[in-house]
Design an enzyme around this catalytic site. Structure first.
Site, short mmCIF file in Angstrom:
data_model
loop_
_atom_site.label_atom_id
_atom_site.label_comp_id
_atom_site.label_asym_id
_atom_site.label_seq_id
_atom_site.Cartn_x
_atom_site.Cartn_y
_atom_site.Cartn_z
CG ASP A 1 -1.40 32.92 7.11
OD1 ASP A 1 -1.80 32.10 6.25
OD2 ASP A 1 -2.07 33.91 7.45
CG HIS B 1 9.09 4.92 0.12
ND1 HIS B 1 10.21 5.28 0.82
CD2 HIS B 1 8.69 3.74 0.68
CE1 HIS B 1 10.48 4.37 1.75
NE2 HIS B 1 9.57 3.43 1.68
CG ASP C 1 3.62 0.59 3.05
OD1 ASP C 1 3.23 0.73 4.24
OD2 ASP C 1 4.81 0.41 2.75
CG ASP D 1 5.17 0.12 8.02
OD1 ASP D 1 4.48 0.27 6.99
OD2 ASP D 1 6.42 0.08 8.02
CG HIS E 1 12.30 -3.32 -0.10
ND1 HIS E 1 11.94 -4.24 0.84
CD2 HIS E 1 11.33 -3.35 -1.04
CE1 HIS E 1 10.79 -4.79 0.49
NE2 HIS E 1 10.40 -4.28 -0.66
CG HIS F 1 11.34 -0.67 9.10
ND1 HIS F 1 10.37 -0.17 9.93
CD2 HIS F 1 10.70 -0.88 7.90
CE1 HIS F 1 9.23 -0.05 9.26
NE2 HIS F 1 9.40 -0.48 8.03
CG HIS G 1 11.49 3.70 8.25
ND1 HIS G 1 11.73 4.37 7.07
CD2 HIS G 1 10.60 2.72 7.93
CE1 HIS G 1 11.03 3.80 6.09
NE2 HIS G 1 10.34 2.81 6.59
CD GLU H 1 8.75 -3.16 5.05
OE1 GLU H 1 8.23 -2.62 4.07
OE2 GLU H 1 9.06 -2.54 6.09
CE1 TYR I 1 7.36 -3.65 -4.25
CE2 TYR I 1 9.50 -4.67 -3.89
CZ TYR I 1 8.33 -4.15 -3.39
OH TYR I 1 8.13 -4.11 -2.03
NE ARG J 1 6.10 -2.39 0.88
CZ ARG J 1 6.11 -1.52 -0.12
NH1 ARG J 1 6.80 -1.78 -1.22
NH2 ARG J 1 5.43 -0.39 -0.05
CD GLU K 1 5.46 -2.78 6.15
OE1 GLU K 1 4.80 -2.11 5.32
OE2 GLU K 1 6.42 -2.33 6.79
N1 GLY Z 1 5.86 2.36 4.97
C1 GLY Z 1 7.25 2.38 4.78
C2 GLY Z 1 7.83 1.07 5.00
O1 GLY Z 1 7.16 0.08 4.88
O2 GLY Z 1 8.95 0.93 5.38
MN MN Z 2 7.79 -0.87 6.75
MN MN Z 3 5.10 0.01 5.09
#
Ligand code: GLY
Ligand code: MN
Ligand code: MN
Length: 437
Positions: free
Chosen positions: A34, A238, A255, A266, A345, A349, A356, A379, A383, A400, A402
């Site tokens: 609950d 992720h 991230d 982000d 990737h 975005h 996103h 970004e 890897y 990465r 970003e």
């Molecule tokens: N944090 C998810 C991305 O960078 O798209």
């Molecule tokens: Mn991102």
């Molecule tokens: Mn990110």
């Protein structure tokens, strides 16, 4: 209030005559037995309603001579408010949020039954909200069944989100202010992580430092589950388990972004756990950083993110060839997508109320071009897992970098510029923190 009312007016202006648009709010989700997850409003509903309670619905009704914005929300309830918290109720929804009318949420179906009769077009988020789909199926089939008694069901059904998401894609001045604040708070969290990081720490402890700083800077929510990934964990794009120890000699990829008044930051930064990049880490890091900086320099109206990504791929492949991580001919490696083992990737975005964020991206053949007022992330990453067929010196490194970037009339503005990303700046910041405790 005026901004939300203005957005509703903008939506009304795009509706057919004799139509209704429906925007459902979010509902609470059970975490266990609950207890619930922290509530987060549905972004589409919030964008038009500016109202943060669950179990609500917004109707926009446009007739030849009138347009009405009607909110359905939870009724005032003394006992529920003592146990669970304040509810705005109906009369304050009208006076404080500027709706033409407000009714109890329980009355929604009856109102739909009455108010949809005779309207010709219905806008709703088709197949997005199972409860709403079910309610509408009941209501509309009842109207159809009543046609010999003079009932008239709508005949045109349009996905409301195709219109709304186009609106959300171009940010207003006040949205840009909120996104800048989200990026600044996020940057402070990343700076704090660089200052507090040391070997032996657990990834979740470093996560706590980042999110603690978000709170100190004025927001309690992260925009998404923070990724704190030491060593090879950074090769899981992720990764959110955040349950390993950080080791001397490894890099850590963070991230993480704050959510400020609904808007997402982000940011990703990658830095050495002990404060100093090794020779091979530095070489790969510099390659990603150069690609990221050159990608940001290409952001301007009229350019497609897909084309920026093509130039990033070229830069990364040429760099990997120079370092000896890849062998062969640059054009062939790109054509065969050999780089996808190390960069799998996209370049970024849209960013907004959702991390996103929504909005049409076009197709591969005909990608959407950037416009002033869009906010995007840039970004790129590399890897190299232990399974890769490369020299051992390159393995277990995930990088990465970003940033959050506003497209301006003539170019771009980096909203997340406060957090360092050059090797020298990161090492200096970390050395300073180590020295001064
Ligand atoms: N944090 C998810 C991305 O960078 O798209
Ligand atoms: Mn991102
Ligand atoms: Mn990110």
């Amino acid at each position: 209030m005026s901004e939300f009312k203005y957005r509703r007016a903008q939506f009304f202006a795009q509706m057919n005559k004799n139509s209704m648009a429906i925007f459902p709010a979010g509902s609470e989700k059970i975490r266990s037995n609950d207890t619930e997850y922290p509530f987060r409003q549905n972004s589409d509903f919030y964008y038009l309603a500016g109202f943060n309670e669950p179990d609500a619905c917004l109707l926009l009704i446009k007739k030849t001579d009138s347009q009405k914005a009607i909110l359905f929300n939870r009724k005032k309830d003394k006992s529920a408010e003592i146990w669970h918290g304040y509810r705005l109720g109906q009369s304050a929804a009208v006076s404080e949020l500027g709706f033409d009318k407000a009714y109890q949420f329980e009355e929604l179906q009856d109102h739909l039954q009455k108010r949809l009769d005779g309207l010709t077009t219905l806008y709703f988020p088709i197949f997005q909200d199972a409860n709403l789909d079910k309610t509408l199926a009941t209501v509309i089939n009842e109207l159809r069944a009543g046609r010999r008694k003079g009932k008239v069901a709508p005949t045109t059904y349009i996905d409301s989100l195709s219109i709304l998401h186009e609106m959300r894609l171009i940010k207003s001045t006040s949205e840009i202010e909120l996104l800048s604040a989200a990026a600044e708070i996020s940057a402070a969290g990343h700076i704090c992580a660089m200052q507090k990081c040391h070997s032996g720490m657990w990834e979740y402890q470093l996560q706590a430092e980042v999110e603690h700083e978000f709170a100190l800077q004025g927001t309690r929510d992260a925009a998404y589950n923070s990724i704190v990934a030491g060593g090879e964990n950074a090769c899981v794009l992720h990764y959110t388990e955040n349950n390993c120890q950080l080791h001397d000699g490894d890099l850590v990829l963070i991230d993480a972004g704050a959510e400020y008044q609904g808007y997402a930051g982000d940011i990703t930064r990658t830095f050495p756990v002990n404060g100093v990049f090794s020779e091979f880490q530095a070489k790969l890091y510099q390659l990603v950083l150069d690609a990221q900086i050159s990608a940001i320099s290409q952001v301007k109206p009229g350019v497609a993110l897909l084309d920026i990504n093509k130039s990033v791929i070229k830069q990364l492949v040429d760099g990997l060839l120079e370092l000896g991580v890849l062998q062969g001919d640059s054009d062939t490696l790109i054509k065969n997508e050999a780089y996808k083992e190390f960069y799998m990737h996209g370049i970024g975005h849209y960013l907004g109320l959702d991390v996103h964020d929504v909005g049409d991206c076009g197709s591969t053949e005909n990608p959407r071009l950037l416009e002033a007022g869009m906010v995007v992330t840039i970004e790129p990453g590399l890897y190299i897992s232990s399974a890769a067929d490369v020299d051992d010196v390159w393995k277990k490194i995930g990088i990465r970098i970003e940033d959050d970037v506003l497209v301006t009339e003539f170019g771009a503005e980096v909203l997340s510029a406060d957090v360092p990303k050059s090797i020298n700046e990161i090492e200096a910041l970390m050395a300073d923190a180590q020295q001064h405790g």
